[in-house]
Design a protein around this motif. Structure first.
Motif, PDB file in Angstrom:
ATOM      1  N   PRO A 329      38.657  39.616  36.595  1.00  0.00           N
ATOM      2  CA  PRO A 329      38.111  40.079  37.168  1.00  0.00           C
ATOM      3  C   PRO A 329      37.582  38.770  38.236  1.00  0.00           C
ATOM      4  O   PRO A 329      37.073  39.119  39.268  1.00  0.00           O
ATOM      5  CB  PRO A 329      36.516  40.614  36.889  1.00  0.00           C
ATOM      6  N   ALA A 330      37.804  37.678  37.733  1.00  0.00           N
ATOM      7  CA  ALA A 330      37.188  36.392  38.821  1.00  0.00           C
ATOM      8  C   ALA A 330      38.522  36.547  39.989  1.00  0.00           C
ATOM      9  O   ALA A 330      38.690  35.938  41.231  1.00  0.00           O
ATOM     10  CB  ALA A 330      38.125  35.187  37.522  1.00  0.00           C
ATOM     11  N   ILE A 331      39.660  37.212  39.714  1.00  0.00           N
ATOM     12  CA  ILE A 331      40.734  37.223  41.182  1.00  0.00           C
ATOM     13  C   ILE A 331      40.178  38.488  42.200  1.00  0.00           C
ATOM     14  O   ILE A 331      39.741  38.002  43.312  1.00  0.00           O
ATOM     15  CB  ILE A 331      42.090  37.802  40.413  1.00  0.00           C
ATOM     16  N   LEU A 332      39.260  39.487  41.597  1.00  0.00           N
ATOM     17  CA  LEU A 332      38.636  40.497  42.831  1.00  0.00           C
ATOM     18  C   LEU A 332      37.690  40.463  42.781  1.00  0.00           C
ATOM     19  O   LEU A 332      36.789  41.039  43.665  1.00  0.00           O
ATOM     20  CB  LEU A 332      38.766  41.458  41.539  1.00  0.00           C
ATOM     21  N   ARG A 333      36.608  39.338  42.695  1.00  0.00           N
ATOM     22  CA  ARG A 333      35.356  39.408  43.234  1.00  0.00           C
ATOM     23  C   ARG A 333      35.018  38.677  44.633  1.00  0.00           C
ATOM     24  O   ARG A 333      36.980  38.347  44.779  1.00  0.00           O
ATOM     25  CB  ARG A 333      35.503  38.113  42.610  1.00  0.00           C
ATOM     26  N   PRO A 334      34.951  38.635  45.561  1.00  0.00           N
ATOM     27  CA  PRO A 334      34.504  38.999  47.489  1.00  0.00           C
ATOM     28  C   PRO A 334      34.742  37.038  47.266  1.00  0.00           C
ATOM     29  O   PRO A 334      34.307  36.346  46.413  1.00  0.00           O
ATOM     30  CB  PRO A 334      32.739  39.388  47.219  1.00  0.00           C
ATOM     31  N   GLY A 335      34.828  37.406  48.216  1.00  0.00           N
ATOM     32  CA  GLY A 335      35.810  35.945  48.839  1.00  0.00           C
ATOM     33  C   GLY A 335      36.699  35.171  48.489  1.00  0.00           C
ATOM     34  O   GLY A 335      37.502  34.779  49.274  1.00  0.00           O
ATOM     35  N   ARG A 336      37.525  35.781  47.515  1.00  0.00           N
ATOM     36  CA  ARG A 336      38.740  35.852  46.948  1.00  0.00           C
ATOM     37  C   ARG A 336      39.207  37.274  46.999  1.00  0.00           C
ATOM     38  O   ARG A 336      40.808  37.112  48.606  1.00  0.00           O
ATOM     39  CB  ARG A 336      39.109  36.070  45.569  1.00  0.00           C
ATOM     40  N   LEU A 337      39.135  38.497  47.805  1.00  0.00           N
ATOM     41  CA  LEU A 337      39.217  39.908  48.323  1.00  0.00           C
ATOM     42  C   LEU A 337      38.288  40.269  48.728  1.00  0.00           C
ATOM     43  O   LEU A 337      37.005  40.441  48.418  1.00  0.00           O
ATOM     44  CB  LEU A 337      40.211  40.302  47.257  1.00  0.00           C
TER      45      LEU A 337
END
Length: 483
Positions: A329-337
């Protein structure tokens, strides 16, 4: 009664000629008076003149001259100039004008009338100069805003005209280096098969990003935008990336993580990219799950929004996946995606778009049958259906029958690996028609090697989630919108 007396006809013709001569002489007199009046204004110093030479005293190029040249060539009033040079553009049927030597053209800005003249003192290229004429009473009010306007317009025109390049990272023993080729992918926002409302939303989001530099800086954010494109293979993710790049006129940097030695090299590669670019990492889910490379999860996270990523702005970062399942989930969070876009398998609405593009058919007697098969739950990717339509393009009826057969035999599956076999069977069931001299197996097997990959780059289907859900600054686009 109509007279045919030659004397009467001659008198009538003489009258018409006299009227025409009077009109022409009146216009000529008016033109002479206007020139005399402008000359008088110049002599009594009503106007201020500014010269913009092509080179400075050190024979270095004057960037403002280049921008003025581009801007003046874009003026609609240039078409009314007595002499203008006509050039062909890079694209077919593209033409543009350029002001000829010692000719003038007029412009209007904030209610003021402005004139440009292209002066040339000789044959040497170092003697070319643009002369700006502006009324003295207007210069303090509009001169600086007008020059800023010229720079903005010229940059936009040059951005659209410039050649887009595709960069790939080469495998080297040391720090990775980029290699480039011209980016000639034919996909555009207009040609991508998607819902028109969704197309407008995507276009608006990209336009807002391009114009949002001051807004991002006011918020204290890096001027970049990130997209996640996910869905089954062959649904148009790569095609959409190409369409984004063509719409923005941005270069494309395709990161091959298998050729990156470590996290440090990944950072170095990102720092070597330029502004106005689309940064692409494809099949990120496979890389993370299989852990096939030497780049760590921490390296990927820092690549997406680490402190060093602020060294490069005006970038669009795009990541593709087949599925978001089992992804940290760390990859999918807003700001990154920031934007999540789901690419579904083909439905009947999308099929009609493909049929129009590939076959030139907007309606057909077999369409109801095709729709019935879709309603049973059977589906294929746009790339697979596009492949069937392409190899049967000489016969729309045969193409639609082949699609029906493929959908029925697929039974809701989504494996592209069987497509070559299905196409060979569908194309050879009743024998090929006389419009193709090659055997079915030879043509279909040869095309099936390439077309799934190629048409994956040509067509994409997107559906906007009806709820328009927004979570922490990101928004999701998926297949649940009603057709």
């Amino acid at each position: 009664m109509i007279t045919t007396n030659p004397l009467h006809l001659l008198a009538a013709a003489a009258s018409v000629f006299a009227i025409f001569k009077l009109i022409v002489s009146g216009r000529f007199l008016l033109s002479v008076l206007m020139r005399w009046w402008r000359s008088l204004e110049d002599r009594i110093h009503v106007h201020q003149f500014y010269k913009i030479p092509e080179f400075n005293d050190s024979f270095r190029e004057n960037q403002l001259y280049r921008q003025v040249s581009v801007y003046v060539s874009s003026l609609a009033s240039l078409e009314d100039s007595d002499f203008a040079n006509l050039f062909s553009g890079r694209k077919p049927n593209e033409f543009f004008l350029q002001l000829d030597s010692d000719q003038s053209v007029h412009d209007f800005f904030l209610g003021a009338r402005i004139s440009w003249k292209n002066e040339s003192k000789g044959e040497s290229d170092r003697c070319r100069t643009f002369v700006l004429k502006i009324r003295r009473e207007d210069k303090r009010r509009i001169l600086r805003p007008y020059l800023q306007h010229i720079q903005t317009v010229a940059e936009e025109i040059e951005q659209k005209r410039r050649e887009i390049k595709l960069f790939t990272n080469a495998e080297t023993s040391g720090i990775g280096r980029w290699r480039s080729v011209p980016f000639t992918h034919p996909s555009t926002i207009e040609t991508v098969a998607m819902d028109s409302d969704l197309k407008n939303k995507v276009r608006s989001d990209l336009e807002a990003f391009v114009k949002g530099k001051q807004y991002y800086h006011r918020l204290g954010r890096v001027w970049k935008r990130s997209y996640l494109l996910y869905g089954p293979a062959g649904t148009g993710k790569t095609s959409f990336v190409a369409a984004m790049a063509k719409f923005l006129c941005y270069d494309v940097y395709d990161f091959d993580l298998s050729r990156v030695a470590n996290d440090f090299e990944l950072k170095s590669l990102l720092l070597q990219t330029s502004g106005k670019s689309v940064i692409v990492i494809e099949d990120l889910d496979r890389f993370l799950i299989e852990k096939s490379g030497k780049v760590s999860l921490s390296g990927i996270l820092n690549f997406m929004d680490g402190i060093f990523s602020c060294c490069g702005e005006e970038r669009v970062m795009v990541f593709t996946m087949n599925s978001k399942e089992n992804i940290d989930p760390a990859i999918l969070r807003p700001g990154r995606l920031d934007v999540h876009i789901y690419f579904p398998l083909c439905d009947f609405s999308a099929f009609k778009t493909l049929a129009t593009s590939y076959l030139g058919v907007k309606d057909h007697k077999l369409f109801p049958h095709v729709e019935e098969v879709f309603q049973t739950g059977a589906s294929l990717s746009p790339a697979e259906i596009g492949e069937i339509l392409m190899v049967n393009r000489s016969s729309p009826s045969r193409a639609l029958k082949s699609v029906i057969s493929a959908l029925q035999s697929n039974g809701g599956g989504r494996g592209a690996g069987k497509m070559g076999l299905r196409l060979s069977e569908s194309g050879s069931g009743n024998g090929r028609s006389d419009d193709s001299a090659e055997p079915a197996g030879a043509v279909l097997c040869r095309e099936s090697v390439h077309t799934v990959r190629e048409f994956r780059k040509l067509y994409g289907l997107l559906r906007l989630k009806s709820s328009g859900s927004r979570k922490g600054g990101s928004f999701e686009l998926d297949e649940k919108e009603a057709s």
